[in-house]
Design an enzyme around this catalytic site. Sequence first.
Site, short mmCIF file in Angstrom:
data_model
loop_
_atom_site.label_atom_id
_atom_site.label_comp_id
_atom_site.label_asym_id
_atom_site.label_seq_id
_atom_site.Cartn_x
_atom_site.Cartn_y
_atom_site.Cartn_z
CG HIS A 197 -2.17 -0.76 1.08
ND1 HIS A 197 -3.06 -0.54 0.04
CD2 HIS A 197 -2.70 -1.77 1.82
CE1 HIS A 197 -4.08 -1.37 0.17
NE2 HIS A 197 -3.88 -2.14 1.22
CB CYS A 225 -1.70 3.96 -4.31
SG CYS A 225 -2.85 2.71 -4.91
#
EC number: 3.4.22.-
Length: 381
Positions: free
Chosen positions: A86, A140
């Site tokens: 993440h 991301c």
Amino acid sequence: MAKKALLIGINYPGTAVELRGCVNDVHRMQKCLIELYGFANKDIVIMIDTDKSCIQPTGKNICDELDNLIASGQSGDFLVFHYSGHGTRIPPGIEDSEDPTGFDECITPCDMNLIKDQQFREMVSRVKEGCQLTIISDSCHSGGLIQEVKEQIGESHMKPVDKVKEQIEESHMKQPKLGIASYFLNIVMNLLATCGVSKSQRDRGGGEESFRGEIELEKDETLDIKTRYLPFESYLSLLKEQTGQTNIEPVRIRQTLLKLFGEDPSPNRQRGLSDLGNCEVDAGDSGASRLNAVTDNGILLSGCQTDQRSEDVYVTRTGKAYGAFSDAIQMILSAPRKDKKKITNKELVSEARVFLKKRGYSQRPGLYCHDRFVDKPFICY
């Protein structure tokens, strides 16, 4: 000449934001480095959160291992840092108001101890002259993950307002006869895009489903897509769960991180955390004059732009899982090249963009490095 690597994959098992492909990305990269680039297995450190026998990818452990990797590198050596997991971004502190992306990009270790772009900058700036460090981040908001490194391919070093202006002008050139309603709809959609909400994600709806979706393929095959984006609310929830602290205030997240993790990092990284006080965003000078001033020996290949999300893919029929960007890299590297030459950093990122676009992904990989590395072979000469 030594070749060493640190490969990190975090699936966050058992959490509400669990991913499936990150650990697989690490094993594929390990195989790639050994078979295609001549790395020795003993010189590759793996950190994954699905095997307790491995070093756990906490914030402190990641920083310590990256420090060790960089400290071990000598002139002529090639170092690789691969991260799959993440990512998130937060408004910069007052000392970072000239950050050309307008945000602090971060990776999210398994203990929620964020590692920010300034910390990467500080660590990478210690790479010795003549040594080369290649960073691949399949997460991301990974565009600009090393602060102050020149953007060679990408759109992350534009302020959000400039991005909106460029996107609107481009749209108007393509469709000059748009009505007033469509014109303002374009403005709204482009503003959403600057906040990290891509068109594909908007199409999937809001809430939890805004970062999940499915793609139907031929032969009854379905891809389950989940972005490697950790919404701030989810991050806070996991941080509370990991630390047992239930009274964390969102507006004081920087001070909270310093209080919780400030004793773990090295003195230099403590300084980086202590600067996290002010969350104002300055839309002034881009700080372009500082680019290339530091981290000359670091190369970043990002899975997407700072305002985008990288996809985590699960193939329902085969059970295979991978990051879309990591998969693109492996597919491109394994394909025979007509000219028999080693693929360059620029070629790899450019081809990955085409690869992902053809398969319906909206993420656009980026390349950040000194000019002299743009046309150098990927990873090593």
